[in-house]
Design an enzyme around this catalytic site. Structure first.
Site, PDB file in Angstrom:
ATOM      1  CG  ASN A   8      -1.703   1.222   1.445  1.00  0.00           C
ATOM      2  OD1 ASN A   8      -1.773   2.062   0.560  1.00  0.00           O
ATOM      3  ND2 ASN A   8      -2.312   1.350   2.619  1.00  0.00           N
ATOM      4  CE  LYS A  10      -0.118   3.213   4.780  1.00  0.00           C
ATOM      5  NZ  LYS A  10      -0.031   3.322   6.226  1.00  0.00           N
ATOM      6  CG  HIS A  94      -5.823   2.013   5.284  1.00  0.00           C
ATOM      7  ND1 HIS A  94      -5.404   2.955   6.192  1.00  0.00           N
ATOM      8  CD2 HIS A  94      -4.810   1.129   5.143  1.00  0.00           C
ATOM      9  CE1 HIS A  94      -4.168   2.649   6.570  1.00  0.00           C
ATOM     10  NE2 HIS A  94      -3.786   1.546   5.953  1.00  0.00           N
ATOM     11  CD  GLU A  96      -2.841   5.543   6.873  1.00  0.00           C
ATOM     12  OE1 GLU A  96      -2.805   5.567   5.629  1.00  0.00           O
ATOM     13  OE2 GLU A  96      -1.939   5.043   7.579  1.00  0.00           O
ATOM     14  CD  GLU A 161      -3.518  -2.459   7.410  1.00  0.00           C
ATOM     15  OE1 GLU A 161      -2.401  -2.667   6.931  1.00  0.00           O
ATOM     16  OE2 GLU A 161      -4.188  -1.447   7.174  1.00  0.00           O
ATOM     17  N   GLY A 167       2.609   2.142  10.778  1.00  0.00           N
ATOM     18  CA  GLY A 167       3.623   3.187  10.638  1.00  0.00           C
ATOM     19  C   GLY A 167       4.342   3.546  11.927  1.00  0.00           C
ATOM     20  CB  SER A 199       5.119  -2.002  12.105  1.00  0.00           C
ATOM     21  OG  SER A 199       4.749  -0.658  12.366  1.00  0.00           O
TER      22      SER A 199
HETATM   23  P1  PGA Z   1       2.875   0.206   7.625  1.00  0.00           P
HETATM   24  O1  PGA Z   1       1.399   0.458   7.024  1.00  0.00           O
HETATM   25  O2  PGA Z   1       3.380  -1.089   7.025  1.00  0.00           O
HETATM   26  O3  PGA Z   1       3.674   1.401   7.174  1.00  0.00           O
HETATM   27  O4  PGA Z   1       2.737   0.108   9.100  1.00  0.00           O
HETATM   28  C1  PGA Z   1       0.506  -0.607   6.852  1.00  0.00           C
HETATM   29  C2  PGA Z   1      -0.786  -0.111   6.267  1.00  0.00           C
HETATM   30  O5  PGA Z   1      -1.262   0.965   6.655  1.00  0.00           O
HETATM   31  O6  PGA Z   1      -1.392  -0.774   5.404  1.00  0.00           O
END
Ligand code: PGA
Length: 236
Positions: A8, A10, A94, A96, A161, A167, A199
């Site tokens: 992803n 983003k 997601h 976010e 997640e 992150g 992560s």
């Molecule tokens: P990350 O993000 O691997 O940077 O923690 C995962 C995600 O949001 O899908």
């Protein structure tokens, strides 16, 4: 079940980032992957990435879609448009998007259905916040998100997640991941691919991907560099 390693990107990536896909192609050509590989770039790169990946095992996806096929929705993109651009999967719900755009569980379900109507596979994201975990509510929160957002048609992937692991470099214990994935399995089918996200790095991928009912990973930061992403693919 074959694992799915999904990247992803983003809101990261310009045309120059397609060099990472070229590099990943080279790495995968040298060593056959034991997993399906997917990259979900920003909308602007979908068609270029799909072209770059054409003829390889790398699949292209999107990070969101509107619930409608077309219409007066300024700034939005439909699943059908994403399919035409070259997407095969669409990430929906997601955390976010839930946080930044107030997406509700009911809306996430409609988006998943819109993806399915366009013959694409939604990757439905669920996960608790740090506060919800500390209060002992992680399982209940994930359970409620699943009940509200899974469509009737079982052609979907679920990504667990934990919001606090995205992150941050923090990862739940392997037992905690196992517990939530067992719960997600009960609410889906034996054939549904269940991804862990938050992560995931080359260094922790092998132990996470070996957990029962973990059938792949949704990778943010570590998917931006081909060598890191390849390290996770190789961990399967
Ligand atoms: P990350 O993000 O691997 O940077 O923690 C995962 C995600 O949001 O899908």
């Amino acid at each position: 079940m074959r694992h799915l390693i999904a990247g992803n990107w983003k809101m990261n990536g310009l045309k120059s980032s397609l060099g990472e896909v070229t590099r990943l192609k080279e790495l995968l050509a040298a060593n056959t992957a034991n997993a399906d590989v997917l990259i979900c770039p920003p909308f602007t790169l979908i068609s270029d990435l799909a072209k770059e990946a054409n003829g390889t095992t790398i699949m292209c996806g999107a990070q969101d879609c509107h619930t409608a096929v077309s219409g007066a929705h300024t700034g939005d993109v439909s699943a059908e448009m994403l399919k035409e651009a070259g997407a095969m999967f669409i990430i929906v719900g997601h955390s976010e998007r839930r946080a930044d755009h107030g997406e509700t569980t009911a809306l996430v379900k409609q988006k998943a259905e819109a993806a399915q109507d366009a013959a694409l596979t939604p990757i439905i994201c669920v996960g608790e916040t740090r506060e919800e975990r500390e209060l002992g509510n992680a399982a209940a929160v994930v359970s409620a998100q699943l009940s509200g957002s899974l469509p009737e048609d079982t052609n979907y992937v679920v990504a667990y997640e934990p919001v606090w692991a995205i992150g941050t470099g923090l990862v739940p214990s392997l037992d905690d991941i196992r517990e939530i994935h067992a719960l997600v399995r009960e609410k889906t089918t034996p054939d549904t691919r269940l991804l862990y996200g938050g992560s995931v790095k080359p260094a922790n991928a092998a132990e996470i991907l070996a957990i029962e009912n973990v059938n792949g990973a949704l990778v943010g930061g570590a998917s931006l560099k081909a060598d890191d992403f390849y390290g996770i693919i190789q961990a399967v």
